[in-house]
Scaffold this motif. Structure first.
Motif, PDB file in Angstrom:
ATOM      1  N   VAL A 702       0.833  -1.206   0.000  1.00 23.25           N
ATOM      2  CA  VAL A 702       0.000   0.000   0.000  1.00 23.25           C
ATOM      3  C   VAL A 702       0.869   1.259   0.000  1.00 23.25           C
ATOM      4  CG1 VAL A 702      -1.670   1.324   1.349  1.00 23.25           C
ATOM      5  CG2 VAL A 702      -1.962  -1.137   1.075  1.00 23.25           C
ATOM      6  N   ALA A 703       1.926   1.260   0.806  1.00 19.66           N
ATOM      7  CA  ALA A 703       2.792   2.441   0.875  1.00 19.66           C
ATOM      8  C   ALA A 703       3.484   2.695  -0.457  1.00 19.66           C
ATOM      9  CB  ALA A 703       3.823   2.255   1.986  1.00 19.66           C
ATOM     10  N   ASP A 704       3.931   1.633  -1.131  1.00 22.81           N
ATOM     11  CA  ASP A 704       4.581   1.815  -2.432  1.00 22.81           C
ATOM     12  C   ASP A 704       3.599   2.357  -3.462  1.00 22.81           C
ATOM     13  OD1 ASP A 704       6.802   1.484  -4.292  1.00 22.81           O
ATOM     14  OD2 ASP A 704       5.594  -0.128  -5.148  1.00 22.81           O
ATOM     15  N   THR A 705       2.358   1.896  -3.403  1.00 23.25           N
ATOM     16  CA  THR A 705       1.341   2.398  -4.340  1.00 23.25           C
ATOM     17  C   THR A 705       1.080   3.884  -4.123  1.00 23.25           C
ATOM     18  OG1 THR A 705       0.298   0.218  -4.352  1.00 23.25           O
ATOM     19  CG2 THR A 705      -1.005   2.068  -5.173  1.00 23.25           C
ATOM     20  N   LEU A 706       0.914   4.270  -2.863  1.00 26.78           N
ATOM     21  CA  LEU A 706       0.674   5.680  -2.566  1.00 26.78           C
ATOM     22  C   LEU A 706       1.871   6.542  -2.942  1.00 26.78           C
ATOM     23  CD1 LEU A 706      -1.102   5.364   0.914  1.00 26.78           C
ATOM     24  CD2 LEU A 706      -2.149   5.865  -1.303  1.00 26.78           C
ATOM     25  N   GLY A 707       3.074   6.016  -2.747  1.00 29.95           N
ATOM     26  CA  GLY A 707       4.263   6.782  -3.105  1.00 29.95           C
ATOM     27  C   GLY A 707       4.390   7.023  -4.595  1.00 29.95           C
ATOM     28  N   ARG A 708       3.847   6.107  -5.409  1.00 28.65           N
ATOM     29  CA  ARG A 708       3.920   6.273  -6.858  1.00 28.65           C
ATOM     30  C   ARG A 708       2.902   7.259  -7.407  1.00 28.65           C
ATOM     31  NH1 ARG A 708       2.390   1.984  -9.433  1.00 28.65           N
ATOM     32  NH2 ARG A 708       2.026   0.482  -7.768  1.00 28.65           N
ATOM     33  N   ILE A 709       1.771   7.415  -6.714  1.00 25.53           N
ATOM     34  CA  ILE A 709       0.688   8.246  -7.262  1.00 25.53           C
ATOM     35  C   ILE A 709       0.469   9.539  -6.484  1.00 25.53           C
ATOM     36  CG2 ILE A 709      -0.470   6.167  -8.095  1.00 25.53           C
ATOM     37  CD1 ILE A 709      -2.429   6.410  -5.804  1.00 25.53           C
ATOM     38  N   ALA A 710       1.198   9.732  -5.382  1.00 27.86           N
ATOM     39  CA  ALA A 710       0.930  10.904  -4.541  1.00 27.86           C
ATOM     40  C   ALA A 710       1.268  12.208  -5.257  1.00 27.86           C
ATOM     41  CB  ALA A 710       1.722  10.794  -3.234  1.00 27.86           C
ATOM     42  N   PHE A 711       2.406  12.250  -5.968  1.00 26.25           N
ATOM     43  CA  PHE A 711       2.843  13.464  -6.637  1.00 26.25           C
ATOM     44  C   PHE A 711       3.088  13.165  -8.112  1.00 26.25           C
ATOM     45  CE2 PHE A 711       4.233  13.966  -2.222  1.00 26.25           C
ATOM     46  CZ  PHE A 711       3.677  15.200  -1.912  1.00 26.25           C
TER      47      PHE A 711
END
Length: 743
Positions: A702-711
Motif C-alpha cells: 500500500v505504501a509503495d502504491t501511494l508513493g507512486r501516485i501521490a505526486f
C-alpha cells in the motif's frame, strides 16, 4: 511495666536484627557502601568536568593558549582590552563551553527522567518526538520560509520540538492517564510520522537536503556570544527545576501506581510533569546544538549503573556525565580534523558506544531492572489465566471458547478462532492491495481488467503490462514486507519489548554501510547487487553478538550493544553523506529511506526462496515463543529451552531483516508496527507470526502504491510513506477507545 498478654522483647534483639539485616544485604552497611560509591562518583565527575572546562577554554582556533586564557579571566595587565583575546576567549570559547555544559547536562537529566518515567532502560531523549519535531521545524523553515541562519534554525527547532512533545502528551494522556507504555508508543509513532514528513520535504528539495544534512549532524561550532544561550538558558533552568521537584514523586511511582496513590501521589500528573521537563530540556538542547539523542541514553544508563534505583543521585550523575561527555566531544571535534571541525554527534558516539558496551558487559546489568515496561504495569490481579497457570503449577491452556480442534485422520490441530479470522482478513486485504497496486497509474484499464491481467487472463497487452512491469515490483515489496513483519515479531518477542526491532541489532546500519561501500567501489556508481544488504546486516549482527558476549539477560545485552553500534554507524553514515556530492548524497538518502524503485523479480525470487526456508522454521519454533514471557525456570518446567529459543529467534530475525533490506533498503516502522497491529487483531495472548507477515506485506504494498501516485512527476520512497501514514494508524489502533485499557 509490660501490659498483660505481651512479652517484652529481648534487649539484644535490635542488635541481632541489625546484624542479620547487614548479612542479608538489607541493613545500613550496604547502604553506606552504596552512598560512598555515589559520593566518589559525583566527586570524580565534578573534578573531571572542571578539568574539561579548563581544556575547552584552552583549545581551539585563534592560537590562544592556557596563559592567554588565564590572563583574560583574571584581567591581568588589562588583557580584557585586547580585542583578539576578547574575541577568541570572551565571544567564542567561554560561550561555547557554557553551552556544552548546559546542553550536555540537559540531555543527561532528560534521558534519566525519561528512563525512569517509562521504566525502560533503552529510552532516550528522542522518544517523545522532540528530535523529530525539531528536525521537521528546521526543514520546514528552510524549504517553506527560506531560513538559512543559525538563529532562524534555533527558533524553528525549538518550536517544532515543543509542538511535537505537546501532541505526544495530549495523545498519551487521552483516556489512559498517560501510562508509560502509552507515552512511549505515542512518542515513537508521532516521531516516526514527523520523520517521514521531514523526508517528504527533503526528497523533493535538493537545496533543503543540502542544508539539512549538515545541521542534523549536531555541532557547537555556530555558538558565538551569549545571544542564543541567553534566550534558552531560562528554559533549561526551568527543566532542571522540574527535575528537582519531581524526583521524589517519581521515585514513589517506581513502586507501582497503586502504591504511589496510597502515598498521596497522582501518577498521571507526575508523568505529565516529567514529560514537560523532558521537553524543555531536550527542545532547548536540540535548538542549540542539533539532535544528539545518544547522549541522553548513555548518561541515564551510566547513572543507573552507578547509583542504582536512587533517583536523585541518578539525576545528578546523569547531568554530570552528559556535561562531561559533550564537553570532551566538543574539544575533540575541534582538534581531530584541523582546520575543520568534526561533527560532535560522531565524537559522542565514538566515546559513548564503548562505554555503553562496557556497562552492559558488566555484572551490574542484572541489578538495573532490565524489564519490559509493559509487564511492569500489570498486577497479579489483572493477569490472564494463561499467565497465572505456570506460577500455580498448572500447564498454560488457551481459553476453550477461543479455540477448536481440526482433525484429519490421525492428525489433529488446535486452531485459535480469533487469530485465524484475523489472518484471513489480512490475507483478503493484501489481495485487494495487490490488485489496486497493479491498477494504479493505468488510466485506460479498469479494476476488473487489472484483476484478470494479474491472474493471466484477458488482453495480451494488459497481461504483459501488468505482469511484466508491475507485478515484479509488487512481489518484491510483498516479500520485503512479509520478511520485515516476521522479523519484527520475533525481535519483540525475544526482547519482551514492543519497541524492539531488528534495527536495534544493527541490521539496518550494517546494510547501509555495505551499500555505501559498494557505491564507493562501483565504477558505475550504482547500488550494487541485492545481496550487499544481507551481507552487511549479517556482519553487523555477528559483530554485535560477539561484542555483547551472548544474548544476555532477556536478550537486552544484545539489544543495548546493537543500539550503541547503530548510533556509531548512523553517525558515520551521516558524515559520509555530508561529504559526498549533492547528487550522490541525495540518491543514497533515498535508498536509506527505503525504496522499491527499479526492483523486480530478480531480487524477489531469491527472497521468496529464503522465506520458503525461514518461515517454516519460525512456525516450528512458534509454540516455544509464548514461553519466553516467563522466566527460564518456568520455561524449563514446561519443557522448553529458553536459551536455544532465543538464539533461533535472533538468527531468524537477522536473516529475515537482512533479506528485506537487500530488496528495498532500511524501510522504517514496518517491523515495529506490523507485530503490534497483528497482535491487536489476534489477541494479546498470541504470538502473531502469520499475522505479522501479512500485515507487513500489506503495509509495504500500500505504501509503495501511494508513493507512486501521490505526486505527479516524482515518487516518494516506500519507507517515507510507511512512516508518515503508519504512525497515525498505529496510534489509532493502540490508543483508541477499545485499547485504552490494554496499553
Amino acid at each position: 511495666m509490660p501490659t498483660v498478654g505481651t512479652t517484652p522483647p529481648p534487649p539484644q534483639l535490635p542488635e541481632l536484627s541489625r546484624e542479620l539485616a547487614e548479612k542479608d544485604g538489607r541493613g545500613p552497611a550496604p547502604e553506606r557502601a552504596a552512598r560512598r560509591t555515589v559520593g566518589l562518583a559525583v566527586t570524580g565527575f565534578t573534578l573531571a568536568l572542571l578539568l574539561l572546562v579548563a581544556l575547552s577554554l584552552s583549545v581551539g582556533a585563534g592560537e590562544v593558549g592556557p596563559g592567554g586564557v588565564l590572563d583574560y579571566l583574571l584581567n591581568r595587565q588589562g588583557a580584557r582590552d585586547d580585542s583578539r583575546l576578547a574575541l577568541v576567549v570572551g565571544d567564542l570559547r567561554i560561550p561555547r563551553t557554557l553551552t556544552a555544559l548546559l546542553v550536555g547536562g540537559a540531555l543527561g537529566v532528560a534521558g534519566c527522567l525519561l528512563q525512569a518515567v517509562t521504566r525502560n532502560p533503552l529510552a532516550e531523549t528522542g522518544l517523545l518526538g522532540v528530535n523529530a519535531g525539531a528536525s521537521l521545524g528546521v526543514v520546514a523553515g528552510i524549504a517553506l520560509l527560506g531560513f538559512d541562519s543559525g538563529f532562524a534554525y534555533l527558533g524553528c527547532a525549538f518550536g517544532g520540538a515543543v509542538v511535537a512533545s505537546g501532541l505526544v502528551l495530549l495523545i498519551a494522556g487521552r483516556k489512559g492517564g498517560g501510562s508509560p507504555m502509552r507515552l512511549v508508543l505515542a512518542g515513537s509513532a508521532l516521531g516516526a510520522t514527523f520523520g517521514g514528513l521531514t523526508s517528504v520535504i527533503v526528497v523533493n528539495s535538493a537545496e533543503t537536503y543540502d542544508k539539512f544534512r549538515f545541521w542534523v549532524l549536531g555541532s557547537l561550532a555556530g555558538v558565538e556570544g551569549y545571544g542564543e544561550l541567553g534566550r534558552l538558558a531560562p528554559v533549561i533552568a526551568a527543566g532542571f527545576l522540574v527535575a528537582l521537584l519531581v524526583a521524589r514523586p517519581l521515585s514513589a511511582l517506581a513502586l507501582g501506581d497503586d502504591l504511589a496513590r496510597s502515598l498521596g501521589h497522582r501518577p498521571p500528573l507526575i508523568r505529565t510533569v516529567v514529560a514537560v521537563g523532558v521537553t524543555l530540556l531536550t527542545a532547548a538542547a536540540v535548538a542549540l546544538a542539533g539532535p544528539i539523542s545518544f547522549l541522553g541514553l548513555l548518561a541515564g544508563f551510566l547513572a543507573r549503573a552507578i547509583a542504582g534505583t536512587r533517583l536523585p543521585a541518578r539525576l545528578l550523575l546523569a547531568g554530570l556525565v552528559g556535561a562531561c561527555v559533550l564537553t570532551v566531544s566538543d574539544v575533540a571535534a575541534r582538534v581531530v580534523s584541523r582546520p575543520y571541525e568534526a561533527p560532535v554527534s560522531v565524537i559522542v558516539a565514538l566515546i559513548g558506544a564503548p562505554v555503553l558496551i562496557l556497562i552492559v558487559r558488566s555484572k551490574s546489568l542484572t541489578t538495573m531492572g532490565m524489564t519490559d515496561p509493559a509487564t511492569d504495569e500489570s498486577t497479579p490481579t489483572k493477569r490472564s489465566r494463561s499467565q497465572r497457570a505456570p506460577a500455580e503449577g498448572r500447564p498454560a491452556k488457551p481459553a476453550p471458547a477461543d479455540t477448536f480442534v481440526l482433525r484429519r485422520g490421525p492428525l489433529s490441530f488446535l486452531v485459535a478462532r480469533r487469530a485465524t479470522l484475523a489472518s484471513l482478513l489480512l490475507a483478503a486485504l493484501l489481495a485487494v492491495a495487490v490488485v489496486l497496486s497493479a491498477y494504479a497509474g493505468q488510466s485506460d484499464m479498469s479494476v476488473g481488467r487489472t484483476f484478470r491481467a494479474v491472474l493471466g487472463y484477458g488482453d495480451h497487452f494488459d497481461v504483459l503490462l501488468v505482469q511484466k512491469f508491475r507485478l515484479g515490483r509488487i512481489v518484491a515489496g510483498l516479500t520485503a514486507g512479509a520478511a520485515l513483519g516476521l522479523a519484527g515479531c520475533l525481535t519483540q518477542t525475544l526482547a519482551r519489548n514492543r519497541l524492539a526491532t531488528p534495527e536495534l541489532l544493527g541490521v539496518n546500519d550494517g546494510a547501509t554501510a555495505a551499500v555505501l561501500v559498494s557505491v564507493t567501489f562501483s565504477a558505475s556508481g550504482s547500488f550494487g547487487a541485492w545481496w550487499a544488504g544481507p551481507i552487511g546486516a549479517l556482519v553487523a549482527v555477528v559483530v554485535v553478538t560477539l561484542v555483547s558476549g551472548g544474548l544476555g539477560q532477556r536478550g537486552y545485552r544484545v539489544l543495548v550493544v546493537g543500539l550503541a553500534m547503530s548510533a556509531l554507524a548512523s553517525a558515520a553514515t551521516q558524515v559520509v553523506l555530508s561529504r559526498r556530492s549533492l547528487n550522490s548524497a541525495s540518491s543514497l538518502y533515498v535508498w536509506t529511506s527505503g525504496s522499491l524503485n527499479g526492483r523486480g523479480y530478480s531480487v524477489a525470487v531469491p527472497v521468496l526462496i529464503g522465506l520458503a526456508v525461514l518461515v517454516p522454521l519460525a512456525l516450528a519454533v512458534a509454540r516455544h515463543l509464548g514461553v519466553l514471557r516467563f522466566d527460564d525456570a518456568t520455561a524449563a518446567s514446561l519443557g522448553s529451552n529458553a536459551g536455544r529459543t532465543r538464539l533461533i529467534c535472533l538468527l531468524l530475525a537477522v536473516a529475515l531483516a537482512g533479506l528485506a533490506v537487500g530488496i528495498c533498503g532500511p524501510v522504517g516502522f514496518v517491523a515495529l508496527a506490523s507485530p503490534v497491529i497483528a497482535s491487536r487483531l489476534a489477541g494479546p495472548l498470541r504470538v502473531p507470526l502469520v499475522g505479522s507477515m501479512l500485515t507487513g506485506a500489506t503495509l509495504v504494498v500500500v505504501a509503495d502504491t501511494l508513493g507512486r501516485i501521490a505526486f505527479d512527476g516524482s515518487e516518494l520512497p516506500v519507507g517515507v510513506v510507511t512512516t508518515v501514514l503508519g504512525g497515525p494508524f498505529l496510534l489509532w489502533v493502540l490508543l483508541g477507545r477499545s485499547a485504552a485499557t490494554r496499553v
